[in-house]
Design a protein around this motif. Structure first.
Motif, PDB file in Angstrom:
ATOM      1  N   LEU A 146       0.818  -1.216   0.000  1.00  0.00           N
ATOM      2  CA  LEU A 146       0.000   0.000   0.000  1.00  0.00           C
ATOM      3  C   LEU A 146       0.851   1.265   0.000  1.00  0.00           C
ATOM      4  O   LEU A 146       0.463   2.276  -0.596  1.00  0.00           O
ATOM      5  CB  LEU A 146      -0.933   0.007   1.215  1.00  0.00           C
ATOM      6  CG  LEU A 146      -2.148  -0.910   1.160  1.00  0.00           C
ATOM      7  CD1 LEU A 146      -2.896  -0.882   2.483  1.00  0.00           C
ATOM      8  CD2 LEU A 146      -3.080  -0.498   0.023  1.00  0.00           C
ATOM      9  N   VAL A 147       1.999   1.233   0.656  1.00  0.00           N
ATOM     10  CA  VAL A 147       2.807   2.446   0.781  1.00  0.00           C
ATOM     11  C   VAL A 147       3.349   2.917  -0.568  1.00  0.00           C
ATOM     12  O   VAL A 147       3.678   4.101  -0.739  1.00  0.00           O
ATOM     13  CB  VAL A 147       3.962   2.227   1.792  1.00  0.00           C
ATOM     14  CG1 VAL A 147       5.097   1.423   1.166  1.00  0.00           C
ATOM     15  CG2 VAL A 147       4.460   3.560   2.329  1.00  0.00           C
ATOM     16  N   ILE A 148       3.427   2.003  -1.555  1.00  0.00           N
ATOM     17  CA  ILE A 148       3.864   2.410  -2.901  1.00  0.00           C
ATOM     18  C   ILE A 148       2.740   2.233  -3.924  1.00  0.00           C
ATOM     19  O   ILE A 148       2.960   2.376  -5.130  1.00  0.00           O
ATOM     20  CB  ILE A 148       5.114   1.616  -3.355  1.00  0.00           C
ATOM     21  CG1 ILE A 148       4.870   0.108  -3.281  1.00  0.00           C
ATOM     22  CG2 ILE A 148       6.332   2.025  -2.547  1.00  0.00           C
ATOM     23  CD1 ILE A 148       6.001  -0.722  -3.881  1.00  0.00           C
ATOM     24  N   GLY A 149       1.540   1.902  -3.440  1.00  0.00           N
ATOM     25  CA  GLY A 149       0.379   1.845  -4.315  1.00  0.00           C
ATOM     26  C   GLY A 149       0.374   0.706  -5.308  1.00  0.00           C
ATOM     27  O   GLY A 149      -0.099   0.869  -6.446  1.00  0.00           O
ATOM     28  N   VAL A 150       0.880  -0.462  -4.917  1.00  0.00           N
ATOM     29  CA  VAL A 150       0.851  -1.626  -5.807  1.00  0.00           C
ATOM     30  C   VAL A 150      -0.021  -2.713  -5.199  1.00  0.00           C
ATOM     31  O   VAL A 150      -0.280  -2.724  -3.987  1.00  0.00           O
ATOM     32  CB  VAL A 150       2.273  -2.186  -6.064  1.00  0.00           C
ATOM     33  CG1 VAL A 150       3.142  -1.141  -6.724  1.00  0.00           C
ATOM     34  CG2 VAL A 150       2.913  -2.681  -4.764  1.00  0.00           C
ATOM     35  N   GLU A 151      -0.477  -3.611  -6.056  1.00  0.00           N
ATOM     36  CA  GLU A 151      -1.279  -4.732  -5.579  1.00  0.00           C
ATOM     37  C   GLU A 151      -0.357  -5.864  -5.155  1.00  0.00           C
ATOM     38  O   GLU A 151       0.738  -6.027  -5.691  1.00  0.00           O
ATOM     39  CB  GLU A 151      -2.234  -5.223  -6.668  1.00  0.00           C
ATOM     40  CG  GLU A 151      -3.339  -4.244  -7.023  1.00  0.00           C
ATOM     41  CD  GLU A 151      -4.322  -4.826  -8.019  1.00  0.00           C
ATOM     42  OE1 GLU A 151      -4.230  -6.033  -8.309  1.00  0.00           O
ATOM     43  OE2 GLU A 151      -5.174  -4.067  -8.511  1.00  0.00           O
ATOM     44  N   ILE A 152      -0.832  -6.646  -4.200  1.00  0.00           N
ATOM     45  CA  ILE A 152      -0.102  -7.839  -3.788  1.00  0.00           C
ATOM     46  C   ILE A 152      -1.040  -9.030  -3.932  1.00  0.00           C
ATOM     47  O   ILE A 152      -2.227  -8.940  -3.612  1.00  0.00           O
ATOM     48  CB  ILE A 152       0.419  -7.717  -2.334  1.00  0.00           C
ATOM     49  CG1 ILE A 152       1.326  -8.905  -1.990  1.00  0.00           C
ATOM     50  CG2 ILE A 152      -0.704  -7.572  -1.347  1.00  0.00           C
ATOM     51  CD1 ILE A 152       2.096  -8.723  -0.685  1.00  0.00           C
ATOM     52  N   SER A 153      -0.521 -10.112  -4.461  1.00  0.00           N
ATOM     53  CA  SER A 153      -1.337 -11.289  -4.733  1.00  0.00           C
ATOM     54  C   SER A 153      -2.001 -11.830  -3.473  1.00  0.00           C
ATOM     55  O   SER A 153      -1.392 -11.887  -2.399  1.00  0.00           O
ATOM     56  CB  SER A 153      -0.464 -12.383  -5.366  1.00  0.00           C
ATOM     57  OG  SER A 153      -1.152 -13.617  -5.410  1.00  0.00           O
ATOM     58  N   SER A 154      -3.270 -12.227  -3.627  1.00  0.00           N
ATOM     59  CA  SER A 154      -3.983 -12.852  -2.507  1.00  0.00           C
ATOM     60  C   SER A 154      -3.278 -14.126  -2.072  1.00  0.00           C
ATOM     61  O   SER A 154      -3.255 -14.464  -0.882  1.00  0.00           O
ATOM     62  CB  SER A 154      -5.427 -13.159  -2.914  1.00  0.00           C
ATOM     63  OG  SER A 154      -6.122 -11.978  -3.237  1.00  0.00           O
ATOM     64  N   TRP A 155      -2.673 -14.829  -3.036  1.00  0.00           N
ATOM     65  CA  TRP A 155      -1.945 -16.048  -2.707  1.00  0.00           C
ATOM     66  C   TRP A 155      -0.768 -15.748  -1.787  1.00  0.00           C
ATOM     67  O   TRP A 155      -0.483 -16.501  -0.848  1.00  0.00           O
ATOM     68  CB  TRP A 155      -1.443 -16.725  -3.992  1.00  0.00           C
ATOM     69  CG  TRP A 155      -2.470 -17.547  -4.694  1.00  0.00           C
ATOM     70  CD1 TRP A 155      -3.066 -17.284  -5.894  1.00  0.00           C
ATOM     71  CD2 TRP A 155      -3.047 -18.785  -4.245  1.00  0.00           C
ATOM     72  NE1 TRP A 155      -3.978 -18.265  -6.212  1.00  0.00           N
ATOM     73  CE2 TRP A 155      -3.981 -19.209  -5.217  1.00  0.00           C
ATOM     74  CE3 TRP A 155      -2.883 -19.575  -3.102  1.00  0.00           C
ATOM     75  CZ2 TRP A 155      -4.721 -20.374  -5.095  1.00  0.00           C
ATOM     76  CZ3 TRP A 155      -3.626 -20.741  -2.978  1.00  0.00           C
ATOM     77  CH2 TRP A 155      -4.526 -21.139  -3.964  1.00  0.00           C
ATOM     78  N   LEU A 156      -0.074 -14.637  -2.042  1.00  0.00           N
ATOM     79  CA  LEU A 156       1.071 -14.288  -1.204  1.00  0.00           C
ATOM     80  C   LEU A 156       0.634 -13.899   0.194  1.00  0.00           C
ATOM     81  O   LEU A 156       1.317 -14.201   1.177  1.00  0.00           O
ATOM     82  CB  LEU A 156       1.869 -13.153  -1.846  1.00  0.00           C
ATOM     83  CG  LEU A 156       2.740 -13.542  -3.037  1.00  0.00           C
ATOM     84  CD1 LEU A 156       3.457 -12.324  -3.590  1.00  0.00           C
ATOM     85  CD2 LEU A 156       3.755 -14.609  -2.644  1.00  0.00           C
ATOM     86  N   LEU A 157      -0.505 -13.221   0.301  1.00  0.00           N
ATOM     87  CA  LEU A 157      -1.027 -12.877   1.624  1.00  0.00           C
ATOM     88  C   LEU A 157      -1.407 -14.141   2.385  1.00  0.00           C
ATOM     89  O   LEU A 157      -1.178 -14.251   3.595  1.00  0.00           O
ATOM     90  CB  LEU A 157      -2.233 -11.953   1.489  1.00  0.00           C
ATOM     91  CG  LEU A 157      -1.943 -10.535   0.980  1.00  0.00           C
ATOM     92  CD1 LEU A 157      -3.227  -9.740   0.858  1.00  0.00           C
ATOM     93  CD2 LEU A 157      -0.958  -9.816   1.898  1.00  0.00           C
ATOM     94  N   ILE A 158      -1.988 -15.106   1.667  1.00  0.00           N
ATOM     95  CA  ILE A 158      -2.343 -16.386   2.295  1.00  0.00           C
ATOM     96  C   ILE A 158      -1.084 -17.107   2.760  1.00  0.00           C
ATOM     97  O   ILE A 158      -1.029 -17.642   3.877  1.00  0.00           O
ATOM     98  CB  ILE A 158      -3.149 -17.256   1.325  1.00  0.00           C
ATOM     99  CG1 ILE A 158      -4.534 -16.646   1.078  1.00  0.00           C
ATOM    100  CG2 ILE A 158      -3.292 -18.686   1.862  1.00  0.00           C
ATOM    101  CD1 ILE A 158      -5.330 -17.339  -0.011  1.00  0.00           C
ATOM    102  N   CYS A 159      -0.070 -17.136   1.898  1.00  0.00           N
ATOM    103  CA  CYS A 159       1.192 -17.788   2.261  1.00  0.00           C
ATOM    104  C   CYS A 159       1.829 -17.109   3.478  1.00  0.00           C
ATOM    105  O   CYS A 159       2.364 -17.783   4.359  1.00  0.00           O
ATOM    106  CB  CYS A 159       2.160 -17.766   1.079  1.00  0.00           C
ATOM    107  SG  CYS A 159       1.697 -18.850  -0.286  1.00  0.00           S
TER     108      CYS A 159
END
Length: 283
Positions: A146-159
């Motif tokens: 969020l601090v650089i305004g990019v998306e992060i994969s839901s899979w990576l958040l799950i991992c």
């Protein structure tokens, strides 16, 4: 003073760099600088949270075989000094987070509030306690994106969530082994048993490996990075998970995950190889 800030725990805040790595924005110096500042801000906020938590747990920590040596529990730092430092770190940390980006401030203030609730009451609820701590890692990863305004994969958040659960469960298991009366230190510990935690760890470690493998093979990941080679990093992740299991069950050093990662050279080397491999593949 460094022990009061728990500088060794700052390694957890490296999850903030996940967003810039997997968005491939690490080639932009300005954004890399922003994420680095976000890392420093989160270090300040998390240290403030640790100090306030130590103040709230002061009487319990004095009877803990390992935590009794902490600055506040041992009496080397007075509660008044600790309160001043903790309040300053939280106030300044959240203020700087807002200056970096309002969205990032929402992450740090959410983390602050969640950990306050954890320190006051949530740590005494079995299962909920480990879910809350693991969520802190997810907030770190989300904040870095969020601090650089990019998306992060839901899979990576799950991992991230799953590997955090693994680390927290392993720590709970270690606490059960070293504390004579777990319920006196934390009510939720009385609800756990080594067998229960072993089963939970088994489920989480399996889910971690499978989730990461799915991420590397997903059509969205392949389309984003224009390569299928990320799957070759899966064996490194498997080795890392197995190595930490070795640390948990053979070396009995899971009480401080941040120290275990740094001290165990094979695990540290595996993490470095994984990072280098990912950067090389998605460059």
């Amino acid at each position: 003073m460094l022990r009061l800030l728990r500088v060794s725990h700052w390694i957890k805040n490296l999850f903030i760099f996940a967003g810039i790595i997997f968005s491939r924005h690490f080639v932009y110096p300005d954004e890399l600088r922003t994420v680095f500042f976000a890392f420093l801000v989160f270090c300040g906020v998390s240290s403030g949270v640790y100090i306030i938590n130590d103040l709230l747990d002061l009487s319990r920590d004095r009877h803990h075989p390992e935590k009794k040596t902490r600055p506040l529990a041992s009496g080397r730092v007075t509660p008044g000094v600790g309160l001043i430092f903790g309040t300053l770190l939280l106030g300044l940390g959240n203020w700087f987070a807002y200056l970096l980006r309002p969205d990032f401030f929402l992450i740090t203030i959410t983390y602050t509030g969640m950990m306050f609730l954890y320190s006051l009451m949530l740590k005494d609820f079995i299962i909920l306690d480990i879910l809350v701590v693991a969520s802190g890692y997810v907030l770190r990863a989300a904040g870095g994106a969020l601090v650089i305004g990019v998306e992060i994969s839901s899979w990576l958040l799950i991992c991230t969530f799953l590997i955090a659960l693994f680390l927290v469960m392993a720590k709970r298991r270690h606490e059960l082994m070293v504390i004579e009366s777990p319920a006196q230190h934390r009510m939720s510990l009385a609800g756990y048993s080594p067998l229960l935690l072993d089963q939970m760890i088994s489920v989480v470690t399996s889910a971690t490996v499978v989730s990461y493998a799915f991420y590397t093979l997903s059509p969205q990941t392949i389309a984003k990075f224009q390569t299928k080679n990320l799957v070759f990093t899966v064996p490194i992740v498997i080795y890392g998970v197995f190595r930490y299991l070795y640390i948990v069950y053979k070396k009995s050093e899971a009480g401080a995950p941040e120290s275990a990662v740094v001290r165990d050279r094979p695990l540290l080397l595996a993490i470095m190889i994984w990072v280098i491999g990912v950067l090389f593949i998605i460059r």
